[in-house]
Scaffold this motif. Structure first.
Motif, short mmCIF file in Angstrom:
data_model
loop_
_atom_site.label_atom_id
_atom_site.label_comp_id
_atom_site.label_asym_id
_atom_site.label_seq_id
_atom_site.Cartn_x
_atom_site.Cartn_y
_atom_site.Cartn_z
N ASN A 1 -1.06 26.46 -11.88
CA ASN A 1 -0.85 25.01 -11.93
C ASN A 1 0.58 24.62 -11.56
O ASN A 1 1.10 23.61 -12.03
N GLU A 2 1.20 25.42 -10.72
CA GLU A 2 2.51 25.08 -10.18
C GLU A 2 2.31 24.52 -8.77
O GLU A 2 1.38 24.91 -8.06
N VAL A 3 3.20 23.63 -8.37
CA VAL A 3 3.03 22.91 -7.11
C VAL A 3 3.62 23.72 -5.96
O VAL A 3 4.81 24.02 -5.92
N LYS A 4 2.74 24.06 -5.01
CA LYS A 4 3.17 24.78 -3.82
C LYS A 4 3.40 23.84 -2.65
O LYS A 4 4.27 24.10 -1.81
N GLU A 5 2.65 22.75 -2.59
CA GLU A 5 2.72 21.86 -1.43
C GLU A 5 2.37 20.45 -1.85
O GLU A 5 1.55 20.24 -2.75
N VAL A 6 2.97 19.48 -1.18
CA VAL A 6 2.64 18.07 -1.38
C VAL A 6 2.42 17.44 -0.02
O VAL A 6 3.23 17.62 0.90
N THR A 7 1.31 16.72 0.11
CA THR A 7 1.07 15.96 1.34
C THR A 7 0.87 14.50 1.00
O THR A 7 0.42 14.16 -0.10
N MET A 8 1.21 13.65 1.92
CA MET A 8 1.01 12.21 1.77
C MET A 8 0.31 11.68 3.01
O MET A 8 0.69 12.01 4.14
N THR A 9 -0.71 10.89 2.80
CA THR A 9 -1.37 10.14 3.87
C THR A 9 -1.15 8.67 3.57
O THR A 9 -1.57 8.18 2.52
N ALA A 10 -0.49 7.98 4.47
CA ALA A 10 -0.06 6.62 4.17
C ALA A 10 -0.14 5.75 5.42
O ALA A 10 -0.52 6.22 6.51
N ALA A 11 0.21 4.50 5.24
CA ALA A 11 0.25 3.57 6.38
C ALA A 11 1.18 2.41 6.03
O ALA A 11 1.17 1.91 4.90
N ILE A 12 2.00 2.01 7.00
CA ILE A 12 2.81 0.80 6.83
C ILE A 12 1.87 -0.38 7.05
O ILE A 12 1.39 -0.63 8.16
N GLN A 13 1.61 -1.11 5.97
CA GLN A 13 0.68 -2.23 6.04
C GLN A 13 1.39 -3.54 6.36
O GLN A 13 0.84 -4.40 7.07
N GLY A 14 2.60 -3.67 5.85
CA GLY A 14 3.34 -4.91 6.10
C GLY A 14 4.83 -4.67 6.08
O GLY A 14 5.33 -3.75 5.44
N ARG A 15 5.55 -5.52 6.81
CA ARG A 15 7.01 -5.49 6.80
C ARG A 15 7.49 -6.93 6.91
O ARG A 15 7.47 -7.55 7.96
N GLY A 16 7.93 -7.48 5.76
CA GLY A 16 8.35 -8.87 5.72
C GLY A 16 9.85 -9.03 5.57
O GLY A 16 10.32 -10.07 5.11
N ALA A 17 10.60 -8.00 5.95
CA ALA A 17 12.05 -8.03 5.82
C ALA A 17 12.70 -8.31 7.16
O ALA A 17 12.26 -7.81 8.20
N SER A 18 13.76 -9.10 7.12
CA SER A 18 14.54 -9.33 8.34
C SER A 18 15.47 -8.15 8.60
O SER A 18 15.61 -7.69 9.73
N LYS A 19 16.11 -7.67 7.55
CA LYS A 19 17.04 -6.55 7.72
C LYS A 19 16.25 -5.24 7.72
O LYS A 19 15.15 -5.14 7.19
N ALA A 20 16.85 -4.25 8.32
CA ALA A 20 16.18 -2.95 8.44
C ALA A 20 16.24 -2.21 7.11
O ALA A 20 17.28 -2.17 6.44
N ASN A 21 15.10 -1.64 6.73
CA ASN A 21 15.02 -0.82 5.52
C ASN A 21 14.48 0.56 5.85
O ASN A 21 13.70 0.75 6.79
#
Length: 564
Positions: free
Chosen positions: A348-368
């Motif tokens: 039960n020790e962590v060997k690997e982490v994966t993420m599946t994601a998506a940028i759904q929105g970006r409402g900022a004027s400045k870069a983040n």
């Protein structure tokens, strides 16, 4: 064991003229062969045996009373001498190694010159004399004529303490004089190769049978089978209650789940000369990778470093980038849908982490920029890391400057990946803007598996920061800033953060970042306060989060992206 071996080996010296085993004989068998025997017991003297104080031969000896002795064969380098066979028989009393004990039995290991033998331990029953025969590789004799034996008593040393005593150790060497050479060491090909499911016979073939002997002599093979039926050590198949197999095959009917099988093969030419023994060991039955997790329950049955997928509930991370000021509080400056898979090993020790994601929105004027901090490990423990945005794969280099955690910057500039377009200043935060989400993936593999509790739960510690102002970090409430954060802004404007106390919330408990555990959650439109887009949010906050916990499921029509 190795510490004891080194100590005892120091006491062994070359065979001297006045050395004294208990008995030593050479018999002419009358057929051109000779049999040499040497017995070592309590009456033997140095260098064959140096009696310890209070334990050893003819004394009950416990786990912390390991000891050793030496056999010798003075004629080992006589010209023309070829060894036909070499065995060592050890007679012991009260060796409780019956398989029914499981891992709690008495397992007394036997090694020669620092190498474990097969079967590797004494085999015997409660309060009975037993004799275990070990094959001694010819090379352990012909190197210097000395066979240094070590007994490691009660190797498991469980809550039940075991002791044993030995009567004697008997070395038997049969040899002849010939210019003929011993057969080549067999090259073993085991079937099935790799995984064993218990439905197929186990068999071993000789890969170099066409070149079996340097003199071209006919060669036959002897087979000795061992099995671990759950005690953690390999023992002779008949001692384990199986058939005493002497051929190259074990029928599937003899093979059960969770067993490990091994075969030892010796090549013998028609002059009686023998090769060194060689072994082939199959993977544990129904545990292909040998990690202790049955294949039926193992998500990675052929990978001993991975066993289980632990997939998180899909969620949506939303950020307000005006921290430490409250701003318009539409919480859509960076919106990322996500799901994680935390891959753990058998412990039960962590060997690997994966993420599946998506940028759904970006409402900022400045870069983040978007990053994830992981506790319990550092960049030095990263074996591999990669990410992709919109299908473009790249290596992922951990951010420097963090000595106590791992920080991975996954999106370096959200404006570049979720750009404005004609008629829309942002990305999917204005009415009519309905572009496809931008897929994002991340993968990190650890060199040494990480304690799961120390690492924490997904999504770990996600945050954004101003791309051109690295210290301006914005985290989920009550998550810790990284070493590169500008802490001088804590407690300014609307922020009520106190180091060591609550973090990244206003005095009334409003956050600058939220992880919505909801698949398909829709963010507010530009400049629409989230409490307007989701009216019951106010009730949830004012009740100190005791009521209206489902606020995020009750949007106001027309106030958020796709909430029509």
């Amino acid at each position: 064991m190795k510490k004891h071996i080194s100590i005892i080996t120091m006491a062994f010296v070359s065979l001297a003229a006045n050395s004294d085993p208990s008995s030593q004989t050479t018999v002419d068998n009358g057929d051109g062969t000779f049999t040499y025997t040497q017995r070592v017991d309590e009456s033997s003297s140095a260098p064959h045996y140096i009696a310890p104080n209070g334990y050893g031969f003819e004394e009950y000896s416990w786990f912390n009373e390991d000891y050793g002795w030496q056999h010798s064969f003075a004629d080992y380098n006589t010209s023309g001498l070829q060894i036909l066979s070499a065995t060592m028989l050890i007679r012991g009393w009260d060796v409780d190694s019956e398989p029914f004990h499981g891992t709690s039995g008495e397992y007394d290991g036997i090694s020669v010159d620092g190498i474990d033998l097969n079967p590797g331990l004494l085999q015997g029953q409660n309060e009975e004399w037993s004799e275990t025969t070990f094959t001694i590789p010819t090379s352990n004799i012909t190197d210097d004529g000395l066979i240094n034996v070590f007994l490691d008593i009660d190797m498991n040393h469980t809550s039940r303490r075991w002791a044993t005593t030995l009567d004697y150790s008997l070395l038997t060497i049969t040899y002849t004089f010939t210019e003929n050479n011993a057969p080549n060491t067999p090259e073993l090909v085991g079937l099935p190769a790799g995984c064993v499911d218990g439905t197929t016979d186990l068999s071993v073939n000789i890969g170099n049978s066409a070149n079996a002997d340097p003199d071209g002599d006919p060669v036959t093979y002897t087979y000795r089978w061992y099995v671990d039926v759950g005690q953690g050590y390999l023992i002779d198949d008949e001692f384990a209650g199986k058939t005493n197999h002497t051929g190259n095959t074990v029928l599937a009917s003899q093979v059960l789940d969770d067993e490990t099988w091994r075969v030892e093969v010796i090549a013998v030419d028609d002059n009686g000369l023998s090769s060194d023994p060689v072994v082939y060991t199959w993977n544990k039955v129904n545990d292909c990778d040998g990690d202790g997790v049955d294949d039926d329950n193992d998500d990675y049955p052929e990978d001993s470093e991975r066993a289980f997928n632990n997939e998180s509930t899909p969620g949506t991370l939303i950020f307000e980038d005006n921290w430490p000021s409250k701003g318009d509080f539409d919480l859509n400056d960076f919106v990322l849908t996500h799901s994680f898979n935390v891959i753990t090993n058998a412990s039960n020790e962590v060997k690997e982490v994966t993420m599946t994601a998506a940028i759904q929105g970006r409402g900022a004027s400045k870069a983040n920029s978007f990053a994830i901090a992981m506790a319990g490990t550092t960049d030095a423990n990263v074996a591999q890391a990669s990410f992709s945005i919109a299908g473009v794969n790249s290596a992922l280099t951990p951010e420097a400057g963090h000595s106590e955690e791992l920080v991975l910057v996954i999106v370096e500039n959200a404006n570049q990946h979720a750009p404005s377009t004609e008629g829309f200043s942002f990305f999917n935060t204005e009415q009519g803007d309905d572009r496809a989400e931008i897929p994002v993936t991340m993968r990190v593999v650890f060199t040494q598996a990480v304690n799961r509790t120390a690492l924490g739960a997904a999504p770990f510690n996600p945050f954004i920061y101003s791309t051109f102002e690295r210290g301006n970090e914005i985290h989920l409430p009550n998550h810790t800033h990284t070493a590169l954060a500008d802490t001088s802004k804590f407690g300014t404007a609307d922020d009520n953060t106190s180091i060591g106390g609550e973090t990244y919330m206003t005095a009334s408990g409003l956050p600058w970042a939220v992880d919505i555990i909801e698949s398909g959650w829709k963010h507010p439109y530009e400049r629409v306060d989230i409490s307007i887009a989701y009216p019951t949010l106010k009730n949830w906050v004012e009740s100190n989060k005791s009521t209206h916990g489902n606020w995020y499921t009750l949007p106001a029509s027309g106030k958020c992206w796709k909430c029509n």
